[in-house]
Design a protein around this motif. Structure first.
Motif, PDB file in Angstrom:
ATOM      1  N   GLN A 129       8.961  10.261  14.110  1.00 52.77           N
ATOM      2  CA  GLN A 129       8.409  10.675  12.816  1.00 52.77           C
ATOM      3  C   GLN A 129       7.727  12.036  12.881  1.00 52.77           C
ATOM      4  OE1 GLN A 129      10.201   8.962  10.761  1.00 52.77           O
ATOM      5  NE2 GLN A 129       8.493   8.472   9.411  1.00 52.77           N
ATOM      6  N   LYS A 149      -2.428  -1.477  14.227  1.00 48.76           N
ATOM      7  CA  LYS A 149      -1.720  -0.202  14.113  1.00 48.76           C
ATOM      8  C   LYS A 149      -2.660   0.929  14.530  1.00 48.76           C
ATOM      9  CE  LYS A 149       1.925  -1.564  11.124  1.00 48.76           C
ATOM     10  NZ  LYS A 149       2.780  -1.243  10.011  1.00 48.76           N
ATOM     11  N   TYR A 203       0.864   3.448  17.394  1.00 46.13           N
ATOM     12  CA  TYR A 203       1.240   3.656  15.993  1.00 46.13           C
ATOM     13  C   TYR A 203       0.659   4.921  15.372  1.00 46.13           C
ATOM     14  CZ  TYR A 203       2.972  -1.154  15.705  1.00 46.13           C
ATOM     15  OH  TYR A 203       3.674  -2.314  15.884  1.00 46.13           O
ATOM     16  N   ARG A 205       2.680  11.845  -1.383  1.00 39.02           N
ATOM     17  CA  ARG A 205       2.016  11.258  -2.541  1.00 39.02           C
ATOM     18  C   ARG A 205       0.543  10.987  -2.228  1.00 39.02           C
ATOM     19  NH1 ARG A 205       1.343   5.917  -4.525  1.00 39.02           N
ATOM     20  NH2 ARG A 205       2.464   5.106  -2.720  1.00 39.02           N
ATOM     21  N   GLN A 227       0.709   9.599   1.304  1.00 38.85           N
ATOM     22  CA  GLN A 227       1.727   8.695   1.821  1.00 38.85           C
ATOM     23  C   GLN A 227       3.086   9.375   1.810  1.00 38.85           C
ATOM     24  OE1 GLN A 227       1.741   4.925  -0.173  1.00 38.85           O
ATOM     25  NE2 GLN A 227       3.013   3.976   1.398  1.00 38.85           N
ATOM     26  N   ASP A 228       3.817   9.191   2.912  1.00 45.12           N
ATOM     27  CA  ASP A 228       5.194   9.660   3.046  1.00 45.12           C
ATOM     28  C   ASP A 228       6.001   8.454   3.495  1.00 45.12           C
ATOM     29  OD1 ASP A 228       7.422  11.408   3.270  1.00 45.12           O
ATOM     30  OD2 ASP A 228       7.079  11.559   5.432  1.00 45.12           O
ATOM     31  N   GLY A 229       6.789   7.882   2.572  1.00 47.15           N
ATOM     32  CA  GLY A 229       7.449   6.619   2.878  1.00 47.15           C
ATOM     33  C   GLY A 229       6.375   5.564   3.072  1.00 47.15           C
ATOM     34  N   SER A 230       6.363   4.917   4.236  1.00 45.05           N
ATOM     35  CA  SER A 230       5.321   3.934   4.516  1.00 45.05           C
ATOM     36  C   SER A 230       4.248   4.491   5.448  1.00 45.05           C
ATOM     37  CB  SER A 230       5.943   2.670   5.121  1.00 45.05           C
ATOM     38  OG  SER A 230       6.641   2.986   6.311  1.00 45.05           O
ATOM     39  N   ASP A 231       4.376   5.753   5.831  1.00 42.06           N
ATOM     40  CA  ASP A 231       3.406   6.386   6.724  1.00 42.06           C
ATOM     41  C   ASP A 231       2.216   6.926   5.933  1.00 42.06           C
ATOM     42  OD1 ASP A 231       5.350   5.881   8.649  1.00 42.06           O
ATOM     43  OD2 ASP A 231       6.130   7.924   8.597  1.00 42.06           O
ATOM     44  N   ILE A 232       1.015   6.769   6.493  1.00 43.08           N
ATOM     45  CA  ILE A 232      -0.214   7.226   5.839  1.00 43.08           C
ATOM     46  C   ILE A 232      -0.808   8.386   6.629  1.00 43.08           C
ATOM     47  CG2 ILE A 232      -2.534   6.582   5.046  1.00 43.08           C
ATOM     48  CD1 ILE A 232      -0.301   5.037   3.607  1.00 43.08           C
ATOM     49  N   SER A 274       4.329   3.528  10.139  1.00 43.37           N
ATOM     50  CA  SER A 274       4.642   2.117   9.875  1.00 43.37           C
ATOM     51  C   SER A 274       6.059   1.857  10.068  1.00 43.37           C
ATOM     52  CB  SER A 274       4.270   1.733   8.467  1.00 43.37           C
ATOM     53  OG  SER A 274       2.874   1.791   8.334  1.00 43.37           O
TER      54      SER A 274
END
Length: 131
Positions: free
Chosen positions: A47, A74, A80, A99, A113-118, A131
């Motif tokens: 990622q 995580k 993670y 976002r 947030q980018d996809g499910s990543d914070i 994530s």
């Protein structure tokens, strides 16, 4: 889940121009002033490599799997999370392309947030949960 040694992770990030900085000039996972990538999840490295390729920005990893970070499932220790150095290029890219999802730590830290990543702006670095 696939995990990497420090050397394997370093090879992957260095190949795309990502550097790793340690305040202690070390990579010992058991010392909090080191920056270790030992036992990091391969997807976490994938990622940050993807982020570097998409953004074209200067990316410097300042926190990995070393001791001294907050615990949790995580977590940094569990592979993670990464911390990357704060710079104008990275911040501009994140705030324009990810976002905004609110704040944490009593409203002090903005989260994106980018996809499910914070991605959390913790003032002097970006804390990333993959994530």
């Amino acid at each position: 889940m696939s995990r990497l040694t420090h050397a394997q992770a370093l090879q992957r990030v260095n190949a795309v121009g990502i550097s790793v900085h340690s305040s202690g000039n070390c990579s010992d996972r058991n010392r909090p002033n080191c920056t270790s990538l030992d036992t990091i999840l391969a997807k976490t490295i994938d990622q940050i490599v993807a982020f570097k390729r998409k953004s074209g920005k200067v990316v410097i990893i300042t926190g990995g799997t070393e001791t001294g970070h907050a615990s949790g499932t995580k977590s940094h220790w569990n592979g993670y999370k990464l911390d990357i150095a704060m710079n104008a290029g990275v911040t501009d890219y994140i705030t324009k392309n990810f976002r905004y999802i609110g704040t944490t730590n009593g409203g002090r830290w903005a989260q994106y947030q980018d996809g499910s990543d914070i991605w959390t702006n913790e003032g002097n670095h970006w804390d990333i949960v993959i994530s």
